[in-house]
Every structure is written in structure tokens, then in C-alpha cells.
Design a protein around this motif. Structure first.
Motif, PDB file in Angstrom:
ATOM      1  N   HIS A  72      36.252  41.499  31.774  1.00 30.72           N
ATOM      2  CA  HIS A  72      37.323  42.016  32.638  1.00 30.72           C
ATOM      3  C   HIS A  72      36.946  43.327  33.315  1.00 30.72           C
ATOM      4  O   HIS A  72      37.836  44.106  33.700  1.00 30.72           O
ATOM      5  CB  HIS A  72      38.628  42.199  31.845  1.00 30.72           C
ATOM      6  CG  HIS A  72      39.240  40.924  31.359  1.00 30.72           C
ATOM      7  ND1 HIS A  72      40.500  40.849  30.803  1.00 30.72           N
ATOM      8  CD2 HIS A  72      38.754  39.648  31.326  1.00 30.72           C
ATOM      9  CE1 HIS A  72      40.760  39.600  30.455  1.00 30.72           C
ATOM     10  NE2 HIS A  72      39.717  38.851  30.770  1.00 30.72           N
ATOM     11  N   LEU A  73      35.648  43.597  33.432  1.00 29.14           N
ATOM     12  CA  LEU A  73      35.209  44.784  34.170  1.00 29.14           C
ATOM     13  C   LEU A  73      35.137  44.509  35.660  1.00 29.14           C
ATOM     14  O   LEU A  73      35.122  45.435  36.474  1.00 29.14           O
ATOM     15  CB  LEU A  73      33.842  45.241  33.649  1.00 29.14           C
ATOM     16  CG  LEU A  73      33.851  45.706  32.188  1.00 29.14           C
ATOM     17  CD1 LEU A  73      32.439  45.965  31.698  1.00 29.14           C
ATOM     18  CD2 LEU A  73      34.701  46.958  32.029  1.00 29.14           C
ATOM     19  N   LEU A  74      35.050  43.248  36.036  1.00 27.95           N
ATOM     20  CA  LEU A  74      35.198  42.797  37.419  1.00 27.95           C
ATOM     21  C   LEU A  74      36.299  41.754  37.441  1.00 27.95           C
ATOM     22  O   LEU A  74      36.455  40.967  36.502  1.00 27.95           O
ATOM     23  CB  LEU A  74      33.901  42.186  37.945  1.00 27.95           C
ATOM     24  CG  LEU A  74      32.739  43.117  38.279  1.00 27.95           C
ATOM     25  CD1 LEU A  74      31.558  42.307  38.797  1.00 27.95           C
ATOM     26  CD2 LEU A  74      33.137  44.175  39.291  1.00 27.95           C
ATOM     27  N   MET A  75      37.051  41.730  38.541  1.00 27.85           N
ATOM     28  CA  MET A  75      38.113  40.737  38.675  1.00 27.85           C
ATOM     29  C   MET A  75      38.330  40.446  40.147  1.00 27.85           C
ATOM     30  O   MET A  75      37.834  41.167  41.019  1.00 27.85           O
ATOM     31  CB  MET A  75      39.400  41.242  38.009  1.00 27.85           C
ATOM     32  CG  MET A  75      39.887  42.578  38.516  1.00 27.85           C
ATOM     33  SD  MET A  75      41.212  43.291  37.499  1.00 27.85           S
ATOM     34  CE  MET A  75      42.420  41.979  37.530  1.00 27.85           C
ATOM     35  N   GLY A  76      39.046  39.362  40.417  1.00 27.47           N
ATOM     36  CA  GLY A  76      39.317  39.005  41.798  1.00 27.47           C
ATOM     37  C   GLY A  76      40.149  40.063  42.502  1.00 27.47           C
ATOM     38  O   GLY A  76      40.942  40.783  41.879  1.00 27.47           O
ATOM     39  N   SER A  77      39.950  40.174  43.805  1.00 23.17           N
ATOM     40  CA  SER A  77      40.637  41.190  44.589  1.00 23.17           C
ATOM     41  C   SER A  77      41.351  40.545  45.775  1.00 23.17           C
ATOM     42  O   SER A  77      40.802  39.640  46.403  1.00 23.17           O
ATOM     43  CB  SER A  77      39.645  42.243  45.105  1.00 23.17           C
ATOM     44  OG  SER A  77      40.261  43.103  46.037  1.00 23.17           O
ATOM     45  N   PRO A  78      42.563  40.990  46.110  1.00 24.08           N
ATOM     46  CA  PRO A  78      43.254  40.438  47.286  1.00 24.08           C
ATOM     47  C   PRO A  78      42.677  40.925  48.603  1.00 24.08           C
ATOM     48  O   PRO A  78      42.952  40.354  49.651  1.00 24.08           O
ATOM     49  CB  PRO A  78      44.694  40.932  47.099  1.00 24.08           C
ATOM     50  CG  PRO A  78      44.569  42.170  46.262  1.00 24.08           C
ATOM     51  CD  PRO A  78      43.391  41.933  45.357  1.00 24.08           C
ATOM     52  N   THR A  79      41.854  41.996  48.566  1.00 23.36           N
ATOM     53  CA  THR A  79      41.303  42.563  49.792  1.00 23.36           C
ATOM     54  C   THR A  79      39.804  42.346  49.941  1.00 23.36           C
ATOM     55  O   THR A  79      39.240  42.680  50.980  1.00 23.36           O
ATOM     56  CB  THR A  79      41.590  44.074  49.850  1.00 23.36           C
ATOM     57  OG1 THR A  79      41.006  44.703  48.701  1.00 23.36           O
ATOM     58  CG2 THR A  79      43.089  44.324  49.858  1.00 23.36           C
ATOM     59  N   GLY A  80      39.139  41.830  48.914  1.00 22.49           N
ATOM     60  CA  GLY A  80      37.693  41.618  48.958  1.00 22.49           C
ATOM     61  C   GLY A  80      37.278  40.636  47.891  1.00 22.49           C
ATOM     62  O   GLY A  80      38.127  40.087  47.164  1.00 22.49           O
ATOM     63  N   PRO A  81      35.975  40.390  47.785  1.00 19.40           N
ATOM     64  CA  PRO A  81      35.522  39.417  46.769  1.00 19.40           C
ATOM     65  C   PRO A  81      35.869  39.826  45.343  1.00 19.40           C
ATOM     66  O   PRO A  81      36.347  39.018  44.562  1.00 19.40           O
ATOM     67  CB  PRO A  81      34.002  39.380  46.979  1.00 19.40           C
ATOM     68  CG  PRO A  81      33.784  39.892  48.363  1.00 19.40           C
ATOM     69  CD  PRO A  81      34.872  40.899  48.597  1.00 19.40           C
ATOM     70  N   VAL A  82      35.641  41.113  44.990  1.00 17.71           N
ATOM     71  CA  VAL A  82      35.894  41.576  43.628  1.00 17.71           C
ATOM     72  C   VAL A  82      36.427  42.995  43.652  1.00 17.71           C
ATOM     73  O   VAL A  82      36.373  43.685  44.677  1.00 17.71           O
ATOM     74  CB  VAL A  82      34.608  41.543  42.760  1.00 17.71           C
ATOM     75  CG1 VAL A  82      34.120  40.127  42.561  1.00 17.71           C
ATOM     76  CG2 VAL A  82      33.515  42.411  43.377  1.00 17.71           C
TER      77      VAL A  82
END
Length: 291
Positions: free
Chosen positions: A11-21
Motif C-alpha cells: 500500500h505504498l503505491l495506489m491508484g490515483s484519480p489524477t494519474g497512474p499512481v
């Protein structure tokens, strides 16, 4: 791909509504325990500890256990069973006569390409000194073991990239392999405990991230060739982490390498040409199925 998978699992990276991650939320216990485990692993790497990845995993496991995110089951040990439900089931499974021949052919093509390329790449990373003859014999032995493994109900075997990472950090081959096999065999009797640990994703995030990082540090020679080599490597580094699709990454890299090499007047072996055509058919079939 391993590095990104570890960061996503932790969970150090997750999906983003404004970009890939986007970066994860440190209020999430999964995220901060994963971060501590990865920091511990990097610190051990910095001091030259060969057990750095294991140390990161143990750090995350201890923190998660102390926080109550996983607990020892009432019966931590378990007698392995289930061979009667897996052995030979690939051959004598129910309903196999209703499966279409084209589905068998499609699965066989993709699986064969993956095993050849993955097996060759893993062996090349583990033993770069092998010549073509030794590599062929090694692949043949790996194929025989995979056949036996499939009859027992497991997935086909291949040389794991994690093994190459361990060797790069100073791990020894030979007898160490037998000790590792014995250790893993003992873990079969601790399946309930391991299942409880695996239920909390932070624990194994350092393992994925560490293996990916070590392999990434060895990738400099990949970008030292011509334009075809660099584009193929770039496609692998871009597509594999973003899609988690090995066939897509390998296929795109193979097609790009063969096409650019031929356009530049270089020589490409007949095997690679056939492989590129096979991947083109694979992509065409996939796109056609979507449409």
C-alpha cells in the motif's frame, strides 16, 4: 515488475484519480509497516548483510504480530494433504472433452512461449557463464521437472528471478539449494501459520521489493546495446510493471527488437523471427476477441 508489485502490496503505491499512481496513506497500518520493513531491508543491504531481504520480511512480520494484525492459529502445524485431489487432475479432470481445441492451442502457445523465455532468462541470470549447449541441457532438465510437477498438480517450474536476486547478494549455489529445498519442505507442515502471516500483505512486501531492487541494479548492461536493444528493454520496463502481464511485455519487446533490428539492417535469428510472428498472432487474436 517485482518492485512495483511489492510497493502496491504494501500500500505504498495506489491508484490515483489524477494519474497512474499516487503514494499511499501512512495512516494505513499496511503502509507504515511495509515502509519500516523495506527501510530495515535497505539498511541491512547497506551494511552488506546477505540476509537483508529476509530481515525486512521478519521486521514486518514482528511488527504486524505485535500490532495484532496476524495471530498464531490454534493449530500452527498441519500434516500436508491433498495430493489425491491434485495428482493427475490435469489429465483426468471432469469435462475436459467439452473444452474447445482452439482454447487448448491458445493456452499451450502462450504457456510454451512464457516457459521458454522465462526459463531461459532466469537461467541466464542465475548462470551467465553457461554456453548454448549447457543452456539447452538445463532447459531440457527444467522441462522434465515441470512435466513431473504438472502431473502432481502444481504449476510448471521455472527459474525464479528471486533466486537470481539472492545469488546477486552473495547467496551460494550447490549445497545451499538442497538446504533451501529442505527448509521449504519443512514449511509445508506450517501451512496454517504461513497462511495467517500471508493474510497481512505488509509481511511479504519487502521480499518483492527487495528482489526487484536487486535485479534492477543488475540491469545496466541491458541498455548498453543499439536502438533495438534499448527500445525492447524500455518496453519491458514500462509494460510489465503497469500491466502485470508477462506475455504482453515479452511480446511487445520481442516484436520491437526484431522489427527495429531488421530495419537497421541487422541480423535476427530464425527463431526470433518465428517468435515475433507468434506474438503478433497472439496480439491480433487478443484484440479481435475484445472487438
Amino acid at each position: 515488475m517485482l518492485l512495483v508489485q511489492g510497493l502496491y502490496q504494501g500500500h505504498l503505491l495506489m491508484g490515483s484519480p489524477t494519474g497512474p499512481v499516487q503514494l499511499g496513506n501512512m495512516a494505513d497500518p499496511v503502509a507504515y509497516i511495509s515502509l519500516v520493513g523495506i527501510i530495515a531491508m535497505l539498511s541491512l543491504m547497506a551494511v552488506g548483510a546477505r540476509w537483508a531481504v529476509l530481515g525486512g520480511v521478519l521486521t514486518s512480520a514482528v511488527l504486524a504480530f505485535a500490532g495484532g494484525f496476524w495471530v498464531l492459529p490454534d493449530a500452527p502445524f498441519f500434516l500436508p494433504e491433498g495430493l489425491d485431489r491434485t495428482g493427475l487432475q490435469l489429465i483426468f479432470m471432469n469435462g475436459w472433452e467439452n473444452v474447445k481445441v482452439c482454447d487448448y492451442a491458445d493456452l499451450s502457445l502462450v504457456l510454451t512461449l512464457f516457459l521458454i523465455l522465462s526459463g531461459w532468462g532466469g537461467l541466464k541470470a542465475l548462470a551467465p557463464h553457461l554456453d548454448d549447449g549447457q543452456m539447452g541441457r538445463s532447459l531440457l532438465s527444467l522441462s522434465g521437472l515441470s512435466f513431473i510437477a504438472c502431473l502432481l498438480g502444481t504449476m510448471p517450474l521455472t527459474a525464479a528471478p528471486e533466486s537470481a536476486a539472492g545469488q546477486a547478494m552473495g547467496g551460494r549455489t550447490g549445497r545451499m539449494g538442497y538446504w533451501t529445498a529442505a527448509f521449504l519442505a519443512l514449511l509445508l507442515f506450517m501451512e496454517p501459520t504461513l497462511q495467517s502471516m500471508a493474510s497481512f500483505p505488509s509481511i511479504f512486501a519487502p521480499a518483492f521489493a527487495g528482489a526487484g531492487l536487486v535485479l534492477l541494479l543488475r540491469m545496466k548492461p541491458v541498455f548498453s546495446g543499439g536502438i533495438a536493444d534499448k527500445v525492447a528493454a524500455g518496453l519491458l520496463f514500462l509494460i510489465l510493471p503497469l500491466t502485470q502481464d508477462v506475455a504482453a511485455g515479452l511480446g511487445a519487446a520481442c516484436i520491437a527488437y526484431v522489427s527495429l533490428t531488421l530495419l537497421s539492417g541487422g541480423h535476427v535469428s530464425r527463431f526470433l523471427r518465428v517468435l515475433a510472428v507468434a506474438f503478433l498472432l497472439y496480439f491480433f487474436y487478443g484484440f479481435w476477441s475484445i472487438l
